[in-house]
Design a protein around this motif. Sequence first.
Motif, PDB file in Angstrom:
ATOM      1  N   ALA A  45       0.835  -1.207   0.000  1.00 23.46           N
ATOM      2  CA  ALA A  45       0.000   0.000   0.000  1.00 23.46           C
ATOM      3  C   ALA A  45       0.869   1.257   0.000  1.00 23.46           C
TER       4      ALA A  45
ATOM      5  N   ARG B 102       3.931   1.541  -1.218  1.00 26.38           N
ATOM      6  CA  ARG B 102       4.519   1.689  -2.552  1.00 26.38           C
ATOM      7  C   ARG B 102       3.485   2.228  -3.544  1.00 26.38           C
ATOM      8  N   ARG B 103       2.249   1.778  -3.412  1.00 24.07           N
ATOM      9  CA  ARG B 103       1.196   2.278  -4.302  1.00 24.07           C
ATOM     10  C   ARG B 103       0.972   3.766  -4.068  1.00 24.07           C
TER      11      ARG B 103
ATOM     12  N   ARG C  38       3.936   5.663  -5.638  1.00 20.52           N
ATOM     13  CA  ARG C  38       3.839   5.682  -7.103  1.00 20.52           C
ATOM     14  C   ARG C  38       2.716   6.598  -7.572  1.00 20.52           C
ATOM     15  N   HIS C  39       1.634   6.642  -6.820  1.00 27.14           N
ATOM     16  CA  HIS C  39       0.539   7.555  -7.142  1.00 27.14           C
ATOM     17  C   HIS C  39       1.025   9.008  -7.061  1.00 27.14           C
TER      18      HIS C  39
END
Length: 96
Positions: free
Chosen positions: A15, A17-18, A21-22
């Motif tokens: 989560a 890392r997401r 990246r977002h």
Amino acid sequence: MDPLDRVDDAAAAAAFRRLVRHLRHRTDAQNVDLMGLAGFCRNCLSDWIGEAAGLDKPAAREAIYGMPYEAWKDRHQQEASPEQLARMAESVKRNA
């Protein structure tokens, strides 16, 4: 116990890392705006990951920004308006 502490570390890392990246994708979301709304920004994330992983500031910022911080600033950072700075200052006051 905080329910967050029951989340598996692998799921929490995914989560995180997401989220990072977002934020890399949403360069239009300026750090000053993030600070004004939520009281944290990419630099905060880089400080937190640096502390957790034992990284120096440049390495931690590159981990979050996906490039050297100065390159990101040159490409994406806009001049903050007085209104943005005032919102940020008020928001930061609410941080513990």
